[in-house]
Write a protein that holds these residues in place. Sequence first.
Motif, short mmCIF file in Angstrom:
data_model
loop_
_atom_site.label_atom_id
_atom_site.label_comp_id
_atom_site.label_asym_id
_atom_site.label_seq_id
_atom_site.Cartn_x
_atom_site.Cartn_y
_atom_site.Cartn_z
N SER A 1 44.73 11.85 53.24
CA SER A 1 44.15 10.43 53.26
C SER A 1 42.63 10.78 53.66
O SER A 1 42.28 11.50 54.29
N ARG A 2 41.58 9.94 52.76
CA ARG A 2 40.44 10.19 52.77
C ARG A 2 39.92 9.86 54.12
O ARG A 2 38.83 10.36 54.78
N GLU A 3 40.55 8.67 54.91
CA GLU A 3 40.12 8.21 55.98
C GLU A 3 40.62 9.19 57.47
O GLU A 3 39.85 9.34 58.10
N ALA A 4 41.85 9.69 57.18
CA ALA A 4 42.40 10.56 58.24
C ALA A 4 41.75 12.02 58.19
O ALA A 4 41.54 12.47 59.42
N GLU A 5 41.47 12.45 57.01
CA GLU A 5 41.24 13.73 57.18
C GLU A 5 39.90 13.74 56.08
O GLU A 5 39.94 14.53 54.91
N PRO A 6 38.82 13.41 56.23
CA PRO A 6 37.65 13.11 55.18
C PRO A 6 37.15 14.65 54.66
O PRO A 6 36.83 14.64 53.51
N TYR B 1 39.69 16.25 52.25
CA TYR B 1 39.86 15.38 51.14
C TYR B 1 38.63 15.23 50.23
O TYR B 1 39.01 15.54 49.04
N ALA B 2 37.61 15.39 50.55
CA ALA B 2 36.48 15.69 49.86
C ALA B 2 36.52 17.09 48.91
O ALA B 2 35.84 17.23 47.96
N THR B 3 37.34 18.14 49.39
CA THR B 3 37.40 19.24 48.76
C THR B 3 38.25 19.15 47.26
O THR B 3 38.02 19.99 46.42
N THR B 4 39.24 18.17 47.47
CA THR B 4 39.92 17.58 46.24
C THR B 4 39.19 17.21 45.06
O THR B 4 39.62 17.02 43.93
N GLU B 5 37.88 16.93 45.49
CA GLU B 5 36.82 16.26 44.36
C GLU B 5 35.70 17.02 44.18
O GLU B 5 34.63 16.51 43.85
N THR B 6 35.91 18.31 44.38
CA THR B 6 34.70 19.42 44.27
C THR B 6 35.09 20.36 43.42
O THR B 6 36.20 21.31 43.38
N PHE B 7 33.88 20.64 42.57
CA PHE B 7 34.11 22.01 41.76
C PHE B 7 34.26 23.15 42.21
O PHE B 7 33.42 23.38 43.44
N GLY B 8 35.05 24.13 42.05
CA GLY B 8 35.26 25.49 42.68
C GLY B 8 36.66 25.29 43.30
O GLY B 8 37.34 26.33 43.62
N THR B 9 37.08 24.13 43.61
CA THR B 9 38.31 23.89 44.23
C THR B 9 39.58 24.40 43.29
O THR B 9 39.44 23.83 42.34
N VAL B 10 40.59 24.92 43.84
CA VAL B 10 41.87 25.06 43.01
C VAL B 10 43.12 24.13 43.60
O VAL B 10 43.30 24.27 44.97
N LEU B 11 43.43 23.60 42.79
CA LEU B 11 44.56 22.48 43.28
C LEU B 11 45.94 23.05 42.67
O LEU B 11 45.84 23.27 41.39
N GLU B 12 46.99 23.29 43.57
CA GLU B 12 48.22 23.84 43.16
C GLU B 12 49.25 22.79 43.20
O GLU B 12 49.50 22.08 44.13
N ASN B 13 49.98 22.28 41.95
CA ASN B 13 50.86 21.40 41.81
C ASN B 13 50.57 19.85 42.20
O ASN B 13 51.37 19.25 42.44
N VAL B 14 49.46 19.71 42.14
CA VAL B 14 48.84 18.38 42.43
C VAL B 14 49.09 17.47 40.98
O VAL B 14 48.67 17.92 40.17
N ASP C 1 46.55 11.96 42.12
CA ASP C 1 47.55 11.26 42.82
C ASP C 1 48.04 12.12 43.77
O ASP C 1 49.12 12.83 43.89
N LEU C 2 47.37 12.36 45.23
CA LEU C 2 48.02 13.19 46.17
C LEU C 2 49.39 12.62 46.67
O LEU C 2 49.88 13.42 47.53
N ASP C 3 49.66 11.40 46.50
CA ASP C 3 51.06 11.00 47.03
C ASP C 3 52.15 11.28 46.17
O ASP C 3 53.22 11.24 46.71
N ASP C 4 51.87 11.87 44.96
CA ASP C 4 53.01 12.14 43.97
C ASP C 4 53.61 13.62 44.27
O ASP C 4 52.66 14.52 44.22
N GLN C 5 54.81 13.72 44.69
CA GLN C 5 55.47 14.93 44.93
C GLN C 5 56.39 15.34 43.90
O GLN C 5 57.26 16.18 44.30
#
Length: 541
Positions: free
Chosen positions: A282-287, A290-303, A313-317
């Motif tokens: 959540s952007r509200e609970a863990e800002p 959360y900001a790292t998921t919108e940043t160049f250089g971050t690796v997102l696994e299975n998102v 869609d961070l809610d989609d598992q």
Amino acid sequence: MLQSGPVVSRVGLEKHGLKNLGAVHWNLDAAGLYEHAIRRSEGKIAKGGAFVALTGEHTGRSPQDRYIVEEESVKADIDWGDVNRPVSPEVFERMYQKMRAYFQGTELFVQDCYAGSDPQFRLPVRIINENAWHNLFVRNMFIQPPKEDLRDFDPGFTILHAPGLQSDPEVDGTRSEIFVMVSFERKMVLIGGTWYAGEMKKSIFSVLNHILPAKNVLPMHCSANIGPNGDTAIFFGLSGTGKTTLSADASRTLIGDDEHGWGEDGVFNFEGGCYAKVIKLSREAEPEIYATTETFGTVLENVVMNKQTRELDLDDQRHTENTRSCYPIEFIPNASENGRGGHPKNIVMLTCDAFGVLPPIAKLSSAQAMYHFLSGYTAKVAGTEKGVKEPTAAFSACFGAPFMPRHPSVYAKLLGELIEKHGADCWLVNTGWSGGGFGEGARMKIGYTRALLNAALNGELNHVPFATDPFFGLTYPTECGDVPAKVLNPRESWSNKAAYDKAAANLTARFEKNFAKFEEHVNDAVKEIAIRNSAEVKAAE
């Protein structure tokens, strides 16, 4: 062999028997690795700039496929068993030769990094990958040496990572097609058959967990941060307990989120990055995270990402609940510049109690701290792991048993000595359920947990009344700011008190059964904790 990259070590790959290779890319930065990963169709770029990769069938670690080579110099120190599985030097050599052959003519990506921010204890690590995105992952996760160090970089350990190479169990003597093999004598790690990137970081954690106790340094599966007054706090906890979330507090300086050492000069981070679980983030609970998921250089696994809009869609598992964000620690605004802190003033042990019977916070005596450190309790809930239909107690000694090559008592003894020497306060924090177990009660509000933690860390809880839980002997505060009193007392949060008593007795019995294997390794004060809990179980029966 074509070499590319800003700095190439004079100690080349030939040291490890790797010759006749294709293009080799050394120490590329994030932009360079992005270019190669896109060229090779290894993943996609999301809106905001993060790189999204899928790991296929294997979306988490494979602990049953992790092996330590049974070598004369280390075999007496290893706690052999289901966690530390032995493999012969002959099997390791066979897999090593397979990997050498597999790499022939292959394009490779190399990063030279440090594990350990304290120069006294850091381990130079070379990671050799067949995929660019995995190379970006390790560049994020480990510490980048100064350029002048790279020219004469001599690795203390080397990881050879070939996810496309599978073992043949019938021929190679492995359990499955996956293999993660650590050789302490040859200072090498072989990883094959899995694209899950976390295997690389955890293999080096395991290496340090063997090396450092001999240097009188306690390696810890914990996060750590520093308060405004310079007070260091460490947070032990298994996956899903809130270790990363709770340490990323805007009011405190983040040392690191997962792996640390505690030595004569204080606490130091093993890593240069973070590997945060982001399912339902959540952007509200863990800002900050959360900001790292919108940043160049971050690796997102299975998102999950929308193919047209590139929105996440961070809610989609659909791929896994174990979705991850891997990013350099400096992406967190209040991260420490040197990855180090003083001796901890507070030690927090996090548990996600799906049975809903532990208090949200309790102060531990030194003996209780040792008991809960060796227990390493949390709970799995339905849907988080294949076959789990109802809450299941999980005990992982030292809150990291899969990564501890030595016997848990080695680490517990070091912790006990450090607590006694430096006088740290110890806390047990339940981030799990309240008012009932999973399916009946509700997950503890993160606002309550943060309020209680802040009160513990800033000393407010030293000035409030405490009560004692009858089942576990835990002392908990009866008041704390705006946190409701009935939340602080877990029994009062249940509408059915008899059901609470039954659930608490059940969990106490599980603790008792698990702790039996440690009783011969602990002092009398810790044994008293076990005896007291055993008496409560018998009384409940």
